[in-house]
Enzyme design. Structure first.
Site, PDB file in Angstrom:
ATOM      1  N   ARG A 175      17.379 -18.941 -43.976  1.00 24.83           N
ATOM      2  CA  ARG A 175      18.350 -19.615 -44.964  1.00 24.83           C
ATOM      3  C   ARG A 175      17.670 -20.997 -45.170  1.00 24.83           C
ATOM      4  O   ARG A 175      16.946 -21.249 -44.168  1.00 24.83           O
ATOM      5  CB  ARG A 175      19.607 -19.937 -44.466  1.00 24.83           C
ATOM      6  N   HIS A 201      12.409 -16.450 -52.731  1.00 25.78           N
ATOM      7  CA  HIS A 201      13.703 -15.866 -52.054  1.00 25.78           C
ATOM      8  C   HIS A 201      13.714 -14.154 -52.589  1.00 25.78           C
ATOM      9  O   HIS A 201      14.820 -13.896 -52.913  1.00 25.78           O
ATOM     10  CB  HIS A 201      15.243 -16.338 -52.449  1.00 25.78           C
TER      11      HIS A 201
END
Lengths: 311, 311
Positions: free
Chosen positions: A226, A274
């Site tokens: 994250r 991502h």
């Protein structure tokens, strides 16, 4: 009844496939006519503020994401059990990313690319995999899968997790008191931790300074978890002043990464948008339809999030 | 008596270590006083034209290299058996190189690096390893080790070799007549062949055109064997016109790669200066001293080169 509440993905496609997989079981989308009291399961991805309004009969919240840090911050999150997606296909893809970036840095990619640009033929032999230690932070499903892929490649492996995890061939470190010893023997640091208050910002200047300086060019970090785990100003400084030899980042404090971020232009920063791993639709349909069928048949839910741990 | 004849490596260091490992057995260097008729073994790396002059009692030629293509062209090569170096440490390092480059291309490195340079956030999900087929040319010690490392990563694997080789989990193709079928299902082509008249120039336009076009950007070649296997003008054209998506080259037709080679500047050409793997001194000393001791004790030589095959 299952209520679909997916944003930023193809909800219509998921709905059609779950309807097919669940046979007669009723699956509804927002906007359709239904009685909120009848909803027993809600399937969510980035749920809006009103997602849970009126769901008085909710038996479980099904989360498309493996990480539930954002979901746990939802201001109106009901008290029902949260089932997170444990996706073997996602683990495989995440490990693909981790292995590709670990091996690229272990083989001194940054160094040889700079030599190529300068048309320089300088023979330098990278260490053997066995001479390089990969430290994995987080020994959940993803961390264990990454370890399982890296072991046969011959790397020395160590792990750091909240509670001790015994994985054959991996030297385990657990808890805050073991963090420094873990870092002191790590050449390539891989982050696969869940995002919790304790792990927020863990990839910072202090952490980087404690890594072993054995690999040519300096230690390397790889973040596939994250953006909240990392301090990007710290990473930029560490890459520029040589504290870090390289960084592979798939996640960012703000996504998409703002166009004015200094990270884009740093030669030894390797950015991907991502995409390390995405939940696979067919795997997901199989997984969640089975969860609902089993639960309706009276069997217990699996992979339920522990809200006090945060994952 | 063992005669040392190593060029371009630290002969003095090898000599000292072999002397220590072989106890009383006499080890001599060029320039020292000795009777050539007494030489029973010669340990060579890039032997000069006169290397074998007067060695009437030679029982074996020990080759520091795993590839003996250059040695077999020596104009005065005696008829004694040639023992080549089979080095597990070298296999490990070679596989480290192969895995790093296979995984980097499988994860679409070229594409994401171009996006980074343009500060472009475009999510594209690479295929899972299981959706990508790696084709290995050459199933000797190095090819088998590479397969053994790539299999647990989840890749689909196929191999091509002169004679059929049965490796579990690897679809085998053998002989010239199977070459096109082998290429037709290959996304990433890895060359670990010995250099022989049949394999010289095998990495050429015709070969590239037969590879599968499934991977985003186009098929990829990785050459960790010999520069003689590749036609560099063909590679440059194929990279520039999109026939190939990328190439990782550790070896070249001329080494060091000439400063005016067009390859240096091609963005999707990944050059390393023949450093994929090097023979390890301590492994080599152990290996060759054991060969000599065993042979002196009357046991047969191992890993003897078949001169008609060329390896």
């Amino acid at each position: 009844m299952l209520l679909m509440h997916l944003s930023d993905v193809d909800e219509a496609s998921w709905t059609a496939k779950l309807r097919a997989a669940l046979g007669g079981y009723r699956v509804v989308q927002r906007g359709e006519a239904f009685n909120p009291d009848d909803v027993r399961y809600i399937f969510v991805w980035k749920p809006k503020a009103d997602a849970f309004d009126g769901l008085t009969g909710l038996k479980a919240i099904l989360s498309l994401g493996a990480g539930v840090d954002a979901l746990l911050k939802h201001p109106a999150l009901p008290d029902a059990p949260i089932v997170r997606f444990v996706d073997t296909d996602l683990s495989q893809r995440m490990s693909d990313y981790v292995v590709a970036h670990v091996t690229m840095h272990h083989r001194l990619y940054t160094r040889f690319r700079a030599d190529q640009k300068a048309r320089r033929w300088t023979q330098l032999y990278p260490p053997a995999a066995s001479e390089t230690t990969v430290g994995i932070m987080g020994m959940g499903v993803l961390g264990q899968d990454a370890a399982r892929r890296l072991l046969p490649l011959g790397f020395a492996l160590r792990s750091w997790s909240r509670t001790p995890k015994a994985i054959e061939g991996v030297e385990g470190f657990a808890g805050a008191e073991a963090f420094d010893s873990f870092l002191a023997g790590t050449d390539i640091l891989v982050n696969l931790l869940p995002l919790t208050p304790e792990t927020t910002g863990i990839l910072n200047t202090e952490t980087f300074g404690k890594l072993r300086r054995k690999l040519d060019g300096g230690p390397v970090i790889i973040n596939a978890a994250r953006g909240g785990h990392q301090r990007e100003t710290n990473i930029a400084s560490a890459l520029n002043d040589g504290t870090l030899g390289a960084a592979s980042l798939d996640v960012f404090e703000t996504e998409p990464l703002p166009v004015n971020s200094p990270l884009w232009d740093i030669e030894n920063c390797y950015i991907t948008p991502h995409i390390a791993a995405i939940s696979n639709e067919s795997t997901g349909v199989r997984y969640f339809s089975q969860i609902i069928r089993d639960h309706e048949a009276g069997r217990p839910l699996i992979n339920v999030v522990d809200r006090t741990r945060g994952y």
